[in-house]
Design an enzyme around this catalytic site. Sequence first.
Site, short mmCIF file in Angstrom:
data_model
loop_
_atom_site.label_atom_id
_atom_site.label_comp_id
_atom_site.label_asym_id
_atom_site.label_seq_id
_atom_site.Cartn_x
_atom_site.Cartn_y
_atom_site.Cartn_z
N SER A 124 0.84 -1.20 0.00
CA SER A 124 0.00 0.00 0.00
C SER A 124 0.87 1.25 0.00
O SER A 124 1.95 1.26 0.60
CB SER A 124 -0.85 0.00 1.27
N TYR A 148 -1.74 -0.68 10.60
CA TYR A 148 -2.03 -1.31 9.30
C TYR A 148 -0.84 -1.08 8.35
O TYR A 148 -0.33 -2.02 7.73
CB TYR A 148 -3.32 -0.72 8.71
N LYS A 152 2.18 -3.72 6.51
CA LYS A 152 2.56 -3.79 5.09
C LYS A 152 4.08 -3.58 4.96
O LYS A 152 4.74 -4.27 4.19
CB LYS A 152 1.81 -2.72 4.28
N1 UFG Z 1 -13.04 11.21 3.10
C1 UFG Z 1 -14.08 12.06 3.44
N2 UFG Z 1 -15.23 11.50 3.94
C2 UFG Z 1 -15.38 10.14 4.11
C3 UFG Z 1 -14.29 9.30 3.76
C4 UFG Z 1 -13.14 9.86 3.26
O1 UFG Z 1 -13.99 13.28 3.30
O2 UFG Z 1 -16.45 9.69 4.59
C5 UFG Z 1 -11.80 11.81 2.52
C6 UFG Z 1 -10.57 11.55 3.35
O3 UFG Z 1 -10.41 12.53 4.33
C7 UFG Z 1 -9.47 11.59 2.28
C8 UFG Z 1 -10.17 11.03 1.03
O4 UFG Z 1 -11.57 11.18 1.28
O5 UFG Z 1 -9.11 12.92 1.99
C9 UFG Z 1 -9.88 9.56 0.78
O6 UFG Z 1 -10.15 8.81 1.96
P1 UFG Z 1 -10.26 7.22 1.95
O7 UFG Z 1 -10.65 6.80 3.34
O8 UFG Z 1 -11.13 6.78 0.83
O9 UFG Z 1 -8.79 6.74 1.60
P2 UFG Z 1 -7.40 7.00 2.37
O10 UFG Z 1 -6.52 7.72 1.39
O11 UFG Z 1 -7.59 7.58 3.69
O12 UFG Z 1 -6.90 5.51 2.61
C10 UFG Z 1 -6.73 4.62 1.53
C11 UFG Z 1 -6.94 3.19 2.02
C12 UFG Z 1 -5.87 2.77 2.96
C13 UFG Z 1 -4.53 3.03 2.38
C14 UFG Z 1 -4.40 4.46 1.91
C15 UFG Z 1 -3.10 4.69 1.22
O13 UFG Z 1 -8.17 3.09 2.68
O14 UFG Z 1 -5.99 1.39 3.18
O15 UFG Z 1 -5.46 4.76 1.01
O16 UFG Z 1 -2.98 3.89 0.14
F1 UFG Z 1 -3.59 2.77 3.32
#
Ligand code: UFG
Length: 338
Positions: A124, A148, A152
């Site tokens: 990841s 997590y 990885k």
């Molecule tokens: N976000 C919101 N509202 C929500 C969910 C997310 O505004 O309800 C925002 C987050 O703050 C972020 C973006 O949308 O700015 C993306 O968030 P995600 O939770 O979809 O993804 P992340 O980048 O936080 O995490 C993902 C995977 C992880 C991984 C990471 C890096 O979930 O497993 O990418 O690869 F580790």
Amino acid sequence: MRVFLTGGAGYIGSHTLLEVLSQDHEVCVYDDFSNSEPEALNRVAKLTNRSFETVEGDVLDRPKMRQALIDFRPDVVVHFAGKKAVGESTEKPLMYYRNNVEGTLSLLEGMEAAGCKRIVFSSSATVYGDPHYLPYDEAHPLAPTNPYGMTKYMVELILKDWCTAQDDNTAVLLRYFNPVGAHESGEIGEDPNDIPNNLMPFVSQVAVGRLEKLRVFGADYETPDGTGVRDYIHVVDLAKAHAAAIGFAGDHKGCEAINVGSGQGSSVLDVVRAFEGASGRNIPYDVVERRAGDIAEFYADPTKAYNLLGWKTECDLADMCGSAWKWQSQNPNGYKPN
Ligand code: UFG
């Protein structure tokens, strides 16, 4: 080749299964269905008109996994099985280390017993931690900021040592950015167990009326519109990257880490607008506090993937949202009956 997929019924696993079957490989899926549904496998079998073996088992069940590997005699293992919720990993770190790290050790021991020397691993982008520079290339320092991500990172180190110890071992570490979307048929897709943590499944469930409103976690970041920026990648593009990595592992030795992203950043509001366009539905949202642990912005330098695997993304954000909407609207309750 003979391909053994741990976690092959999951979101990324099932899309990769479909891609690998369509390339005429022989496949065995090893999955405990703890965060996936057997129905995903039925649908892949129907879509491809191909059969494959399935063993229901946990990666922590060492004798069972070892026997499955000895029976199937894979040329390559693609290792998806693992826990993947960042928030949960901070509450239950031991469960994450046991499942993701010990599970991989058991897998490697079973592979040795079965004479299998090649693995493609689901890593990841989270292994990079806070960006020192962007885009992240594979030489960026590794400093994960949650358990997590640490699991990885640890598995990457284990695989590197495994390849150093025996110079005919091969490990391809695919560092995923943000996988979203679904197969164009709308028959397989992401089916979170509970309320989704991730943006795209949350937005999909708001669009279909299962959830009321999106919460945008912060609009005061130093990004063009103030919301978080990520490198979203279509899950079918990601599946194709695995197929390319399987081919690469067939004729290379040693350990390679490879970013799997598009190189393009999109903000939360870009995703909301693209999803509204794809679905014709309004996505109501409130801006709330930042989510603890979130990074403002990150995206990949995908040059190495192109140079080594001949792979690059083909789908854009509109394709990702359109396919996610097709899956969600055809299956409002995921794989559960409507
Ligand atoms: N976000 C919101 N509202 C929500 C969910 C997310 O505004 O309800 C925002 C987050 O703050 C972020 C973006 O949308 O700015 C993306 O968030 P995600 O939770 O979809 O993804 P992340 O980048 O936080 O995490 C993902 C995977 C992880 C991984 C990471 C890096 O979930 O497993 O990418 O690869 F580790």
